[in-house]
Enzyme design. Structure first.
Site, PDB file in Angstrom:
ATOM      1  N   THR A  27       0.877  -1.154   0.000  1.00 30.02           N
ATOM      2  CA  THR A  27       0.000   0.000   0.000  1.00 30.02           C
ATOM      3  C   THR A  27       0.925   1.218   0.000  1.00 30.02           C
ATOM      4  O   THR A  27       2.124   1.076   0.135  1.00 30.02           O
ATOM      5  CB  THR A  27      -0.873  -0.119   1.253  1.00 30.02           C
ATOM      6  OG1 THR A  27      -1.655  -1.302   1.093  1.00 30.02           O
ATOM      7  CG2 THR A  27      -1.766   1.048   1.508  1.00 30.02           C
ATOM      8  N   THR A  51      -4.054   1.924  -2.463  1.00 31.26           N
ATOM      9  CA  THR A  51      -3.471   0.587  -2.611  1.00 31.26           C
ATOM     10  C   THR A  51      -3.991  -0.180  -3.810  1.00 31.26           C
ATOM     11  O   THR A  51      -5.107   0.066  -4.285  1.00 31.26           O
ATOM     12  CB  THR A  51      -3.773  -0.235  -1.332  1.00 31.26           C
ATOM     13  OG1 THR A  51      -3.078  -1.465  -1.387  1.00 31.26           O
ATOM     14  CG2 THR A  51      -5.247  -0.501  -1.159  1.00 31.26           C
ATOM     15  N   ASN A  75      -3.373  -3.433  -3.104  1.00 27.51           N
ATOM     16  CA  ASN A  75      -3.270  -4.535  -2.140  1.00 27.51           C
ATOM     17  C   ASN A  75      -1.874  -5.141  -2.226  1.00 27.51           C
ATOM     18  O   ASN A  75      -0.938  -4.588  -1.678  1.00 27.51           O
ATOM     19  CB  ASN A  75      -4.364  -5.580  -2.319  1.00 27.51           C
ATOM     20  CG  ASN A  75      -4.449  -6.491  -1.092  1.00 27.51           C
ATOM     21  OD1 ASN A  75      -3.984  -6.100  -0.015  1.00 27.51           O
ATOM     22  ND2 ASN A  75      -4.996  -7.671  -1.225  1.00 27.51           N
ATOM     23  N   ASP A  88      -8.834  -9.017   0.442  1.00 26.19           N
ATOM     24  CA  ASP A  88      -9.106  -8.398   1.745  1.00 26.19           C
ATOM     25  C   ASP A  88     -10.481  -8.777   2.292  1.00 26.19           C
ATOM     26  O   ASP A  88     -10.796  -8.491   3.450  1.00 26.19           O
ATOM     27  CB  ASP A  88      -8.979  -6.873   1.667  1.00 26.19           C
ATOM     28  CG  ASP A  88      -7.546  -6.412   1.895  1.00 26.19           C
ATOM     29  OD1 ASP A  88      -6.715  -7.233   2.323  1.00 26.19           O
ATOM     30  OD2 ASP A  88      -7.251  -5.234   1.641  1.00 26.19           O
ATOM     31  N   SER A  90     -10.569  -3.003   5.329  1.00 25.63           N
ATOM     32  CA  SER A  90      -9.195  -2.530   5.094  1.00 25.63           C
ATOM     33  C   SER A  90      -8.516  -2.220   6.418  1.00 25.63           C
ATOM     34  O   SER A  90      -9.181  -1.967   7.437  1.00 25.63           O
ATOM     35  CB  SER A  90      -9.253  -1.258   4.248  1.00 25.63           C
ATOM     36  OG  SER A  90      -7.983  -0.669   4.154  1.00 25.63           O
ATOM     37  N   SER A  91      -7.185  -2.214   6.380  1.00 23.58           N
ATOM     38  CA  SER A  91      -6.416  -1.761   7.545  1.00 23.58           C
ATOM     39  C   SER A  91      -5.869  -0.354   7.342  1.00 23.58           C
ATOM     40  O   SER A  91      -5.204   0.178   8.229  1.00 23.58           O
ATOM     41  CB  SER A  91      -5.236  -2.712   7.791  1.00 23.58           C
ATOM     42  OG  SER A  91      -5.702  -4.001   8.089  1.00 23.58           O
ATOM     43  N   GLY A 105       1.365  -1.252   4.758  1.00 17.33           N
ATOM     44  CA  GLY A 105       1.852  -2.456   5.443  1.00 17.33           C
ATOM     45  C   GLY A 105       0.766  -3.370   5.980  1.00 17.33           C
ATOM     46  O   GLY A 105       0.953  -3.966   7.047  1.00 17.33           O
ATOM     47  N   GLY A 106      -0.356  -3.509   5.260  1.00 12.66           N
ATOM     48  CA  GLY A 106      -1.401  -4.441   5.689  1.00 12.66           C
ATOM     49  C   GLY A 106      -1.810  -4.135   7.125  1.00 12.66           C
ATOM     50  O   GLY A 106      -1.906  -2.969   7.514  1.00 12.66           O
TER      51      GLY A 106
END
Ligand code: GLY
Length: 560
Positions: free
Chosen positions: A372, A390, A392, A414, A443-444, A464-465
């Protein structure tokens, strides 16, 4: 004028391309911090031409679509948090959506869930939201016309830019995968099959034509006409699901930010479908009763308290969070300090709470790299924008639209493609995040703007997820609690816990051997991992703006 602007960009010396300046830089007027040097310089020039932070953000997003193909995008989606100098704060959700023909079991083959299908290839993509998001943000808050803010990106695509060492390596590392797909092979490998080198001029003619369509026709230049034809044609050839009506009907959405208070700070954070806001809020609530500065930065007790809070917040994430347009998220409860303090009732400073004792779920050791990208912008009037965007995975689905020059996302991963099964980040999802047509995947990404006494003080976020959430939290605490400057805050070693797998991650050499021993005595299993890349801006009480460029990446600050 715009040609002149590009010429200046074109002359950026290759010595700058790896963004080697790592000290905090302080500016009086505007500042842009992003993952890539050309994009940051585009944002700065838009600010210098009289654009505001939203104009600059839209210009940076389109520039990143050209200069950071692994994550910057027009084939993906993201979130924008806006805090205007007049106190207005809002967020824009331009996250991808599942196509109408998507279904709960679309990744099951011969009765078995096949995780590869949601990760690479034509079925991995959600309906892209970036172009609609940029046009929508600019229409409401921008000062400049779309043609002007998109022109630097067109120029960079048409005339090319010099690849940095990292960019060349990233492209080369995907050579075999790109070679599988006609468009990706054409755009992201060399015709003679030799590897890219640092300093190569990278030209993207088809992408420049798509950007010109967008400049001319706005969102219709992407969601209908020749670009939509190319996307749908790609879908038809490869058995994908995105249709003309998915593209036509896509719309981004304004949402109220989640507001969290910590000491005298107010954090405005992207709400669901970002899970970051609720998780950061919960973790801050859970840590609130402790004198954090007395525990000491990255002491065993501080890391343990943070990890135990993260563990509990991520357990809640997996059960409760998903697209708010499809689920009744119990936001009131999750944001209730009483609830969060009660979650810590079994917390002990001496020993861990095993994740298996906290909630249901399966253990997983499956985690992959994440690609991202985040950028932070402030203009001379004090308007601030935080954007995280992103595809992903790195280079998304790896499928570029043939004839259009851009990569499609693999954001479908996701979703909890199969509730209870881990996704590529090892995250377990529940029913709230199962696949449904038209739904946005959880999403994070956690773009965040922090104010104090009504003035913007920090603009934060990361790539970074799931590590985005925990990195953003720590970058904030590094300044708010430990008084670090922007660069110290972003560079400081981080830790991460996400409930499952039940592992406390830390960065190589990031904790001393005796701290590790103390954490092991409390019951933690530790493992090393690089934890996210963030780009932050700190504004001091006198209005001076300083940059935090993450040394884990090739980021760049451009200010004046
Ligand atoms: N694709 C990473 C995220 O949205 O969290």
């Amino acid at each position: 004028m715009t040609r002149f602007l590009f010429l200046l960009l074109f002359l950026i010396p290759t010595s700058l391309l790896n963004g080697q300046s790592r000290s905090t830089q302080v500016y009086d007027n505007g500042l842009v911090v992003s993952a890539e040097v050309y994009a940051s310089e585009v944002g700065k020039q838009i600010l210098q031409q009289g654009g505001n932070a939203v104009d600059a953000a839209v210009a940076v997003q389109f520039a990143l679509a050209v200069t950071l193909p692994r994550a910057g995008n027009i084939g993906g989606g993201g979130f924008m948090v806006i805090q205007l100098a007049d106190g207005t704060s809002t967020t824009l959700d331009f996250r991808e959506k599942a196509p109408q023909r998507a279904s709960r079991n679309m990744y099951v083959r011969n009765g078995e869930f096949d995780p590869e299908l949601s990760w690479e290839g034509i079925l991995a993509s959600g309906v892209p939201g970036t172009v609609d998001g940029m046009v929508t943000a600019l229409e409401r808050y921008g000062r400049m016309p779309l043609e002007l803010v998109i022109q630097p990106a067109i120029d960079l695509a048409q005339n090319g830019y010099y690849l940095s060492y990292t960019q060349a390596q990233e492209l080369n590392s995907r050579f075999n995968t790109f070679s599988k797909y006609e468009g990706s092979k054409k755009y992201f490998t060399k015709e003679d099959g030799t590897p890219f080198k640092e300093g190569d001029l990278f030209i993207q003619k088809d992408l420049s034509e798509v950007l010109e369509q967008i400049a001319r026709y706005g969102r219709d230049g992407f969601y209908s006409g020749s670009v939509a034809d190319a996307i749908v044609q790609q879908m038809r050839e490869m058995g994908g699901l995105i249709s003309y009506s998915d593209l036509r009907n896509y719309s981004s959405k304004w949402r109220e930010p989640v507001k969290a208070r910590f000491q005298d700070y107010e954090l405005s954070i992207m709400p669901p479908p970002s899970s970051g806001s609720i998780a950061v809020y919960q973790i801050l609530d859970m840590m609130d009763d402790y004198a954090l500065s007395e525990l000491g930065h990255n002491s065993a007790d501080y890391v343990h308290l943070m990890a135990e809070s993260m563990r509990r917040a991520f357990a809640d994430r997996s059960f409760y969070l998903g697209d708010p347009d499809f689920n009744d998220i119990p936001k009131q409860d999750l944001l209730d300090p009483k609830y969060n303090h009660a979650r810590m009732i079994d917390f002990s400073m001496d020993t861990i709470t095993h994740s298996s004792a906290l909630s249901h779920g399966e253990f997983s050791n499956n985690y992959e790299s994440d690609e991202t990208t985040h950028f932070s912008i402030i203009d001379r009037d004090g308007n601030a924008v935080a954007v995280t965007t992103t595809l992903n995975g790195s280079f998304g689905s790896k499928v570029a639209v043939n004839g259009a020059g851009f990569l499609l996302n693999n954001e479908m991963d996701d979703f909890s493609a199969q509730p209870g099964e881990p996704n590529a980040y090892g995250l377990i999802g529940g029913e709230a995040n199962s696949i449904e047509p038209g739904k946005r995947m959880l999403s994070s990404m956690t773009p965040t703007i922090v104010t104090k006494d009504g003035k913007v003080r920090m603009i934060l976020g990361a790539a970074g997820g799931p590590r985005i959430i925990t990195a953003t939290l720590q970058n904030f605490l590094n300044i708010a609690v430990f008084g670090m400057n922007a660069q110290e805050a972003i560079a400081a070693n981080r830790v991460h816990h996400q409930w499952l797998p039940d592992i406390l991650f830390y960065e190589n050499y990031g904790l001393s051997p005796d701290t590790i021993r103390l954490l092991e005595q409390k019951g933690h299993q530790l493992r090393t991992m690089s934890i996210a890349r963030g780009h932050l801006i700190y504004i001091d009480p006198d209005g001076k703006k300083s940059s935090g460029v993450d040394p884990r990446g090739d980021g760049h600050a451009a200010g004046f």
